[in-house]
Design an enzyme around this catalytic site. Structure first.
Site, PDB file in Angstrom:
ATOM      1  N   ARG A 284       0.850  -1.191   0.000  1.00  0.00           N
ATOM      2  CA  ARG A 284       0.000   0.000   0.000  1.00  0.00           C
ATOM      3  C   ARG A 284       0.885   1.239   0.000  1.00  0.00           C
ATOM      4  NH1 ARG A 284      -4.915   1.574   4.160  1.00  0.00           N
ATOM      5  NH2 ARG A 284      -3.407   1.004   5.770  1.00  0.00           N
TER       6      ARG A 284
ATOM      7  N   ASP B 167      -3.891   2.743  14.332  1.00  0.00           N
ATOM      8  CA  ASP B 167      -3.049   3.314  13.291  1.00  0.00           C
ATOM      9  C   ASP B 167      -3.588   4.695  12.974  1.00  0.00           C
ATOM     10  OD1 ASP B 167      -5.299   2.915  11.707  1.00  0.00           O
ATOM     11  OD2 ASP B 167      -4.362   1.425  10.405  1.00  0.00           O
TER      12      ASP B 167
END
Length: 539
Positions: free
Chosen positions: A166, A447
């Site tokens: 990603r 996160d």
């Protein structure tokens, strides 16, 4: 390291291990893609700002009339599943540091999404060494010896997860690499370096250059990725369609363009993923001007909340109509080793979440911890005997524009919820400023996406002067006082070590983010300059 291409500058020292990553030819490849496509990226980012102005003025999201023909055409399909991406029942995600990459590849999951975005703080060292780790993983040469002497290496039986990467989102820059005097697009930087060094080796090991694409807000942003994929493949002589990209539907606006996003990526599409945490953050951010879209505390916004449920059902229907994977999201719980009762409760929540996903028709799910792979796999193995569920078309689903923005969330806003959001945002931002983008807080894996929910909720509650369940009006003064109190609690908890933390710096950033005035678009862009290298040596 060889001399740099014309117009290219590195403004931080390259770690010795990464010298060959930043070869002249590799940097020329990055620069060519940046020069070709960065003007379009800038235009699309400007379109985001203009769209936000329309939302603030009361123009609510809707399906695009100009792309109705694409949505209505039942004949077109995305690409067939690529090698290594046919069965994706459990995908593990995590940052790109070396030990975690090895553990994730070995965990027994079908795939591993190595994350340069939400779970990696983009310090220069993290990004540069992350690229080394990606290369070594693809070349099956990755190993690590911990300070205590413990050794980590890939499984000897060769049963390691398929690797997907990603890259960072379109909104981010890589300020350590300047091209013609401007920072490189972080998205292009991450994609180009990984692709340049690993594309052919990926094919050799029976996979391919595979990506997860984050935080897009429109099909035009997907078109930009597709154009980049085509030029990258053409440049090295790789057949078009070899690259595959799975798009995270993690913005409220992208949910209205799911058909169009798959269409733009057609031969490169590997489906869509329910990026649930960023999706909640995006909902708050995009609908921020309107009090009717105020959400209750984070724990009360679940996958059964109307706007969340509608988006999941529409995503599964859309993906399966187009013959691509519909991937589920990630439960935030992690194993709790020192409390059996608490661990059992957490695992029950994970199991229930995965059961809901597989019964809804998802083709796979996410976990953030190796110990959860077995649990999630057992649920999908029981209820999904085939490699996926594309035969479940969900033709019963009818989702309107109103459904996709319907909050109708049952819940409350308590003082404790405000304190919890402040605490999580403080601790996560502090960790990020130290270079760690994925940290366990209160037995949940936090996160950037989950931290964004915490701080954006605080902003929303202040902006619209909500009242807590206890009857207190939520004002800047009230939240500021709670912020000071939470910092004081942390100072007492840390004792003498508090001076070594970045909590005071995190407090400054958080204070600015929760006043209910201007809305900083992302924590990561707001704080980025604080973690860029102070070295300005021109290499």
């Amino acid at each position: 390291m060889s001399s740099l291409p014309a117009g290219v500058q590195l403004v931080a020292p390259v770690p010795d291990q990464a010298k060959d990553i930043f070869s002249r030819d590799a940097l020329q490849f990055v620069a060519t893609l940046h020069r070709t496509f960065n003007p379009t990226r800038k235009t699309l980012l400007l379109k985001r700002q203009l769209r936000q102005q329309e939302l603030d003025a009361g123009k609510l999201p809707d399906f695009l009339p100009e792309t109705k023909a694409i949505r209505d055409d039942a004949t077109w399909r995305g690409a067939k599943p690529a090698p290594g991406l046919v069965d994706r029942r459990v995908e593990i995600t995590g940052p790109v540091d070396r030990k975690m990459v090895i553990n994730a590849l070995n965990a027994g999951a079908a795939t591993f999404m190595a994350d340069f975005e939400d779970s990696t703080a983009p310090t220069w060292e993290n990004v540069a060494l992350g690229m080394v780790n990606m290369r070594d993983a693809i070349h099956r040469q990755i190993a690590f010896t911990a300070p205590n002497g413990k050794q980590y290496k890939l499984r000897e039986d060769g049963k390691v997860a398929t690797l997907l990467v990603r890259p960072r989102g379109w909104h981010m820059d890589e300020k350590h690499l300047l091209i013609d005097g401007e920072p490189c697009s972080a998205s292009i930087f991450d994609f180009a370096l990984y692709f340049y060094h690993n594309a052919w080796k990926s094919i050799e090991i029976g996979q391919g250059p595979y990506f997860y694409l984050p935080k897009m807000e429109s099909h035009l942003e997907a078109r930009l990725w597709n154009d980049i994929f085509n030029q990258a493949q053409d440049t090295i002589g790789m057949p078009r369609g070899t690259i595959r990209g799975t798009v995270l539907i993690e913005t409220i606006l992208a949910a209205f363009e799911m058909d169009e996003i798959i269409y733009e990526l057609r031969e490169h599409s590997s489906g869509l993923n329910c990026g649930r945490w960023d999706y909640i953050f995006s909902y708050i951010k995009k609908m921020r001007a309107h009090p009717q879209f105020v959400l209750p505390q984070r724990g009360d916004v679940t996958m059964t909340t109307p706007f969340m449920d509608a988006y999941v059902r529409l995503l599964i229907q859309t993906c399966h109509k187009r013959g691509v994977h519909a991937m589920g999201g990630m439960a935030a719980q992690i194993p709790i080793k020192d409390n059996k009762a608490a661990n059992d409760a957490a695992m029950a929540k994970v199991r229930a979440d995965k059961l809901r996903e597989v019964k809804a028709g998802h083709d796979g799910t996410w976990v953030a911890h190796p110990d959860l792979v077995k649990l999630a796999k057992a649920v999908f193995d029981e209820h999904m005997p085939g490699p996926h569920q594309m035969h479940i078309r969900r033709e019963d689903v009818v989702v309107s524009a109103a459904d996709l923005i319907n909050p109708a969330a049952q819940g409350s806003i308590t003082e404790q919820a405000i304190r919890t959001n402040l605490n999580v945002a403080l601790l996560y931002t502090e960790a990020w400023l130290r270079g760690s983008g994925c940290v366990p807080i209160h037995n949940l894996m936090e996160d950037a996406a989950t931290a964004e929910i915490s701080r954006s909720q605080l902003w929303q509650w202040v902006r619209h002067s909500v009242r807590t369940a206890e009857g207190t009006l939520v004002t800047p003064t009230y939240v500021n006082a709670l912020l000071e109190d939470e910092v004081a609690k942390l100072a007492a908890q840390y004792g003498a070590k508090f001076a070594q933390t970045k909590i005071p710096q995190a407090k400054v950033f958080l204070h600015a983010m929760v006043q209910g005035r201007e809305f900083p678009e992302f924590i990561t862009t707001m704080c980025y300059d604080s973690i860029t290298s102070t070295s300005k040596a021109r290499l």
